[in-house]
Write a protein that holds these residues in place. Structure first.
Motif, PDB file in Angstrom:
ATOM      1  N   LYS A 455       0.858  -1.181   0.000  1.00 25.19           N
ATOM      2  CA  LYS A 455       0.000   0.000   0.000  1.00 25.19           C
ATOM      3  C   LYS A 455       0.895   1.231   0.000  1.00 25.19           C
ATOM      4  N   ALA A 456       0.582   2.156  -0.907  1.00 23.28           N
ATOM      5  CA  ALA A 456       1.357   3.385  -1.012  1.00 23.28           C
ATOM      6  C   ALA A 456       0.410   4.578  -1.006  1.00 23.28           C
ATOM      7  N   THR A 457       0.797   5.632  -0.328  1.00 20.50           N
ATOM      8  CA  THR A 457       0.035   6.880  -0.322  1.00 20.50           C
ATOM      9  C   THR A 457       0.923   7.992  -0.862  1.00 20.50           C
ATOM     10  N   ALA A 562      -5.400  -1.528  -7.289  1.00 22.91           N
ATOM     11  CA  ALA A 562      -6.361  -0.419  -7.311  1.00 22.91           C
ATOM     12  C   ALA A 562      -5.606   0.898  -7.209  1.00 22.91           C
ATOM     13  N   MET A 563      -6.008   1.836  -8.058  1.00 23.71           N
ATOM     14  CA  MET A 563      -5.536   3.215  -7.990  1.00 23.71           C
ATOM     15  C   MET A 563      -6.730   4.050  -7.527  1.00 23.71           C
ATOM     16  N   ILE A 564      -6.693   4.551  -6.291  1.00 18.69           N
ATOM     17  CA  ILE A 564      -7.809   5.278  -5.680  1.00 18.69           C
ATOM     18  C   ILE A 564      -7.371   6.737  -5.496  1.00 18.69           C
ATOM     19  N   CYS A 565      -8.155   7.665  -6.072  1.00 13.30           N
ATOM     20  CA  CYS A 565      -7.760   9.073  -6.080  1.00 13.30           C
ATOM     21  C   CYS A 565      -8.910   9.958  -5.601  1.00 13.30           C
ATOM     22  N   THR A 588      -4.070   6.744  -3.245  1.00 13.73           N
ATOM     23  CA  THR A 588      -3.841   5.510  -2.489  1.00 13.73           C
ATOM     24  C   THR A 588      -3.714   4.377  -3.498  1.00 13.73           C
ATOM     25  N   TYR A 589      -2.563   3.758  -3.505  1.00  9.50           N
ATOM     26  CA  TYR A 589      -2.299   2.672  -4.459  1.00  9.50           C
ATOM     27  C   TYR A 589      -2.108   1.385  -3.675  1.00  9.50           C
ATOM     28  N   VAL A 590      -2.906   0.385  -3.980  1.00  9.51           N
ATOM     29  CA  VAL A 590      -2.805  -0.906  -3.301  1.00  9.51           C
ATOM     30  C   VAL A 590      -2.554  -1.994  -4.347  1.00  9.51           C
TER      31      VAL A 590
END
Length: 634
Positions: A455-457, A562-565, A588-590
């Protein structure tokens, strides 16, 4: 991989008319090099030669390589039931068939061609016809017949001629021996009969007293089998000795032929000695060179072995990723790191030299996602009776296809769990922190395969969540920012916002090449609380498709990404319009990736720690570059 061949079955491998093996062709996987690994090639077996082409259609352009099978060594692999190696001196071909049966058929065909070529067995030295014919030998062994075979023939051929002469000579000796035995038997019988007649004559020989004046008769008379002489003696008539079979032998011809054969042997021996004498000097020089080379090799053996371990390139597939790989974990790690460093340098050079051609990416008219308002001014959809507690999926009803249920389930999971803050008992570990970017990881292994969730923010100024997700989802610009992909294609378009994509990643030796088949869908999710921003999301997850089945060339990886923006807007001063200086995108990239294969866990974790931050920085920089100076797309 499918295999087809021009001949199948052992009964069809030999031409019934000529008795020679027929041509055999088919598709085999050939190890090309450590970058491209196994590649399908069209392989042809003909006239004791193994050749390969890039494909069957390219046979008319000539082969890409060939091996003469006369001295080839075929070695089935100890662990891989589909692989076999063919080596000729220092040249080695690594080949893989579709299955063990095809491998066995290929090996049998190659051995058959090799045997029919005159090699590979104890009786393989074919007998050459004597260059000194018996006809010419019978004619006093002419000078032309003895000298004509001295030119242009090797020692091997002369030895073969010696074998032929030996057989001829043995047959002639047997024939002459029979003649001599028959003659000896005839002489013995003749002497025996003469001895018996002499004994009989001594018993009944008549004596007659005559006067000195009596004259002797000069006449003889025959009495039965005896001859009566004028002196009163008689001799028994003996038939001429004619042993059985002697009259059928041409003694003179056999003697001449025997003489010619022995002369041919002596001449051939003389030629062999001449050849060996001529080659003695060259053999001695070659021996001296080999001895010197051996001394150098022995002196440098330990140093060479140490250097070999340090090198990042090992020839052959035995040093690539696999359950029986000959490369250890440390060497594997060093090789991967060196390969990634080389790719980074190449990418930096390309970026500095390459002038990107602007590619306009417009949003279709009437797109319900397009809006120029911020989330603070946009009209919110909110249904108190909605089945979702805090979110509402926009356009889900307009995006119906056979994978719709799976897409909605993945979206729900990501919105529920992926946006949660780090903490609790999840055991997330912070592995990278660079400015606004933080990367977390949980170490998970299953059956020895690393399944670490990541997980990356990140926060990026000047871009919106819609823009980030659009460039992440749009396959038209995929190769502009993704440097790890070798090639990809859209297998099926499910809707305007959902596609199935197949892509292969660049191979990093000694790891095997990976491919991925996944569904990529983009969604906008409206927040139910007006104080919360809307959310754009792209989810990619592995699926199966009949048009992209797994192959032997690549290891099929499984992904759930998932790329969540979310877009945050700070109000501009006064009545100024909102500019890109007023917007900030929280990302937020998971990623949950099952790489498959046999790569060491330490290597996979090191690569993930190195590559994911680079990917986020490279991708977000690309989005900032593409959107600079363009209208804001919320």
């Amino acid at each position: 991989m499918s295999e087809k061949s021009s001949s199948s079955g052992s009964d069809e491998d030999v031409d019934p008319e000529s008795g020679q093996p027929v041509e055999h062709g088919g598709v085999l996987s050939k190890w090309t090099n450590y970058i491209h690994g196994w590649q399908d090639r069209w392989v042809v077996l003909k006239n004791n030669t193994l050749s390969y082409y890039k494909s069957e259609d390219e046979r008319e352009y000539g082969c890409r390589g060939s091996l003469c099978l006369s001295k080839a060594v075929i070695t089935p692999h100890e662990f891989d039931e589909c692989r076999f190696d063919i080596s000729v001196n220092d040249s080695v071909w690594y080949l893989r068939a579709e299955d063990p049966d095809h491998r066995l058929h290929w090996i049998d065909s190659i051995e058959l061609h090799k045997a029919e070529s005159g090699y590979g067995s104890e009786t393989s030295l074919r007998r050459h016809g004597s260059m000194l014919s018996l006809t010419s030998a019978a004619s006093a062994l002419s000078a032309t017949s003895t000298s004509s075979f001295k030119q242009g023939h090797s020692l091997r051929e002369k030895l073969a001629e010696m074998e032929t002469f030996r057989d001829i000579l043995c047959r002639q000796v047997d024939t002459l021996q029979k003649y001599f035995d028959s003659c000896a038997d005839g002489v013995s019988k003749d002497e025996f009969h003469r001895d018996r007649v002499v004994e009989e004559d001594e018993d009944d020989f008549p004596t007659t007293t005559t006067s000195s004046t009596t004259t002797t008769s000069t006449t003889t008379r025959h009495d039965g089998d005896y001859v009566h002489n004028n002196n009163g003696s008689k001799e028994k008539l003996f038939p001429p000795a004619s042993p059985k079979g002697i009259n059928g032998i041409d003694f003179k011809g056999e003697a001449i032929t025997f003489k010619a054969t022995t002369a041919g042997i002596l001449s051939t021996l003389s030629h062999c000695i001449e050849l060996m004498v001529k080659r003695e000097d060259s053999w001695q020089k070659r021996l001296d060179k080999e001895l010197e080379k051996r001394r150098r090799v022995e002196d440098a053996y330990k140093l060479a072995m140490n250097e070999l371990k340090k090198k990042s390139h090992y020839g052959g597939p035995d040093y690539e990723e696999g359950p029986n790989s000959l490369i250890n974990e440390d060497e594997f790690f060093d090789a991967v790191e060196a390969a990634l460093d080389r790719q980074d340098k190449i990418e930096e050079q390309c970026q500095s030299e390459k002038v990107r051609t602007p590619r306009l990416t417009t949003v279709p008219p009437g797109d319900i996602y397009s809006t120029m308002a911020t989330h603070r001014f946009a009209t919110k959809r909110h249904s108190p009776s909605s089945s979702l507690s805090s979110i509402e999926l926009v356009s889900a009803l307009d995006d119906i296809h056979r994978f719709s249920a799976q897409v909605e389930e993945m979206v729900q999971n990501h919105m529920t769990y992926s946006l949660q803050d780090m903490g609790g008992d999840a055991n997330w570990q912070l592995v990278i922190e660079e400015g606004e970017m933080k990367v977390y990881r949980r170490e998970v292994e299953e059956n020895g395969i690393v399944l670490d969730p990541l997980k990356a923010t990140h926060s990026v100024k000047g871009v919106t969540g819609h823009e980030v997700c659009h460039y992440f989802w749009d396959t038209a610009v995929r190769l502009d920012w993704e440097t790890t992909i070798e090639n990809f294609n859209v297998v099926e378009t499910l809707s305007d916002n959902a596609v199935i994509v197949y892509q292969t990643h660049k191979r990093v030796w000694p790891a095997s090449q990976r491919d991925v088949l996944y569904l990529s869908a983009m969604r906008k999710i409206l927040a139910t609380d007006e104080n919360d921003p809307d959310t754009w999301l792209v989810c990619n997850f592995s699926v199966d498709h009949e048009n992209a089945q797994p192959t032997n060339r690549c290891v099929r990886a499984k992904i759930s990404v998932a790329m969540i923006c979310q877009t945050l807007v700070s109000p501009p001063e006064g009545d100024k319009e909102i500019s890109r200086d007023n917007i900030l995108c929280k990302i937020t990239y998971v990623a949950n990736v099952n790489p498959g294969g046999w790569a060491p866990a330490s290597v996979l974790r090191a690569v993930a720690k190195r590559e994911y931050p680079k990917f986020l920085k490279r991708f977000t920089s690309y989005v900032q570059e593409k959107t600079a100076g363009k209208p804001i797309l919320f």
